[in-house]
Design an enzyme around this catalytic site. Structure first.
Site, PDB file in Angstrom:
ATOM      1  N   ARG A 162       0.858  -1.176   0.000  1.00 15.74           N
ATOM      2  CA  ARG A 162       0.000   0.000   0.000  1.00 15.74           C
ATOM      3  C   ARG A 162       0.901   1.235   0.000  1.00 15.74           C
ATOM      4  NH1 ARG A 162      -1.906  -3.820   3.491  1.00 15.74           N
ATOM      5  NH2 ARG A 162      -4.030  -4.550   3.133  1.00 15.74           N
TER       6      ARG A 162
ATOM      7  N   LYS B   6      -2.286  -1.794   7.705  1.00 18.39           N
ATOM      8  CA  LYS B   6      -3.739  -1.834   7.898  1.00 18.39           C
ATOM      9  C   LYS B   6      -4.188  -3.191   8.413  1.00 18.39           C
ATOM     10  CE  LYS B   6      -7.984  -1.397   5.173  1.00 18.39           C
ATOM     11  NZ  LYS B   6      -8.537  -1.142   3.829  1.00 18.39           N
TER      12      LYS B   6
ATOM     13  N   HIS C 104      -2.135   2.395  -5.752  1.00 20.42           N
ATOM     14  CA  HIS C 104      -2.804   1.108  -5.553  1.00 20.42           C
ATOM     15  C   HIS C 104      -2.768   0.247  -6.819  1.00 20.42           C
ATOM     16  CE1 HIS C 104      -5.375  -1.578  -3.254  1.00 20.42           C
ATOM     17  NE2 HIS C 104      -6.131  -1.727  -4.327  1.00 20.42           N
TER      18      HIS C 104
ATOM     19  N   ARG D  43      -0.150  -2.553  -6.458  1.00 20.55           N
ATOM     20  CA  ARG D  43      -0.620  -3.677  -5.633  1.00 20.55           C
ATOM     21  C   ARG D  43      -1.670  -4.495  -6.390  1.00 20.55           C
ATOM     22  NH1 ARG D  43      -1.221  -5.371  -0.292  1.00 20.55           N
ATOM     23  NH2 ARG D  43      -3.322  -5.798   0.444  1.00 20.55           N
TER      24      ARG D  43
ATOM     25  N   HIS E 144      -3.279  -9.890   2.542  1.00 22.89           N
ATOM     26  CA  HIS E 144      -4.714  -9.718   2.739  1.00 22.89           C
ATOM     27  C   HIS E 144      -5.183 -10.654   3.856  1.00 22.89           C
ATOM     28  CE1 HIS E 144      -4.966  -7.798  -1.348  1.00 22.89           C
ATOM     29  NE2 HIS E 144      -5.911  -7.130  -0.723  1.00 22.89           N
TER      30      HIS E 144
ATOM     31  N   TYR F 237      -9.417 -10.178  -7.665  1.00 22.73           N
ATOM     32  CA  TYR F 237      -8.301 -10.086  -8.600  1.00 22.73           C
ATOM     33  C   TYR F 237      -8.197 -11.356  -9.450  1.00 22.73           C
ATOM     34  CZ  TYR F 237      -6.759  -6.261  -5.534  1.00 22.73           C
ATOM     35  OH  TYR F 237      -6.680  -5.105  -4.803  1.00 22.73           O
TER      36      TYR F 237
END
Length: 311
Positions: A149, A176, A257, A260, A283, A292
């Site tokens: 990120r 995050k 982004h 990523r 994730h 994705y």
């Protein structure tokens, strides 16, 4: 959310709604913790900055729901007797949401992914004779290979990079998805093509900028030396847009982004397993990664390729 807020909401909202509010509130709290801001009480400026960060990858509807959840938490706190102002009622927050709708529309789908061949074209546009070019090359390759990120790229220190025989180990001290701040490690192996080797690019930047400790990525002074100031996450975004524009793509569709997103989708296109993609992207939920993968599946074993691209 506070116990008083939850009790206040319980009388008027369904359980699923309360659970969604709690999840959105937790996301806001995580963001504030990372950016060293106060979530309760929060200022209107903090809410606006949160909206601007979400705008890089989240849908308009998602952003509006998050702000609604924050607002409901404050309303519930006020109803339960806590003396606090609701920052979401401030005019600058309303203006930010209005501007967001005008800019992104109601059906925004996130930043367009940057694939490996596009990234290589971007790298070829970089003038690495100057310090700024070496930095930008390292930023782009590290952002893609590590699926980072933009806040994670900006937050890296020189000491977070550890050289090993196979490549580098990057320690993300705050993320995050790392609420306990235990730190997350990402491995980036060396690749055979020196021109696009992330490990070599990062080492060249560190050496040329004479970095020993402190921020990894910094602004460049007029005398072509690295300053002591950390490169902001906004600057990371602008670097991506700069080189996307140089290869003829619309910079409005791309941002940090995109690196990523591009890594995850490109990995899926190349048949990389879901669990391995998640290990690199870090994730917590498979939901986004599967988005994705599904995006990549539109072109994997596509009947048009079977018909028209016969060898």
């Amino acid at each position: 959310m506070s116990a008083k807020s939850l009790n206040s909401l319980a009388g008027t909202k369904a359980k699923n709604t309360i659970d969604a509010y709690r999840s959105d509130w937790d996301d806001f709290c995580d963001w504030c913790k990372y950016h060293k801001q106060t979530s309760f009480p929060a200022t209107a400026e903090t809410i606006v900055n949160y909206i601007n960060d979400l705008a890089d990858y989240a849908k308009t509807a998602t952003i509006r729901r998050r702000v609604s959840a924050i607002s409901e938490n404050y309303n519930a706190a006020i109803t339960s007797g806590i003396k606090v102002e609701n920052p979401c009622r401030e005019w600058i927050v309303k203006e930010a949401l209005t501007g967001l709708t005008r800019l992104k529309g109601g059906a925004q789908t996130g930043k367009t992914p940057i694939y490996w061949d596009q990234l290589c074209d971007m790298i070829k546009c970089i003038d690495t004779k100057g310090l700024g070019g070496l930095r930008d090359k390292a930023v782009l390759l590290l952002g893609f290979m590590g699926a980072f990120r933009r806040s994670e790229i900006s937050g890296l220190d020189v000491t977070d990079i550890k050289r090993v025989h196979q490549g580098i180990i990057v320690t993300v001290r705050q993320s995050k998805t790392d609420q306990q701040q235990m730190g997350q490690q990402v491995g980036i192996p060396c690749i055979s093509d020196d021109d696009f080797d992330c490990v070599k690019a990062v080492e060249q930047w560190i050496t040329a900028a004479n970095l020993v400790d402190g921020p990894l990525f910094r602004s460049i002074l007029k005398n072509n030396t690295a300053s002591k100031n950390r490169l902001s996450s906004k600057s990371i975004n602008l670097i991506v847009k700069k080189y996307v524009s140089m290869i003829g793509l619309n910079p409005d569709l791309y941002g940090a982004h995109s690196l990523r997103h591009g890594f995850a989708t490109y990995a899926a296109l190349n048949g990389v397993e879901e669990r391995l993609i998640m290990r690199q992207t870090r994730h917590r939920s498979v939901e986004m990664v599967r988005r994705y993968i599904n995006e990549a599946d539109l072109f994997v074993n596509n009947p048009i390729s079977a018909i028209f691209n016969k060898k």
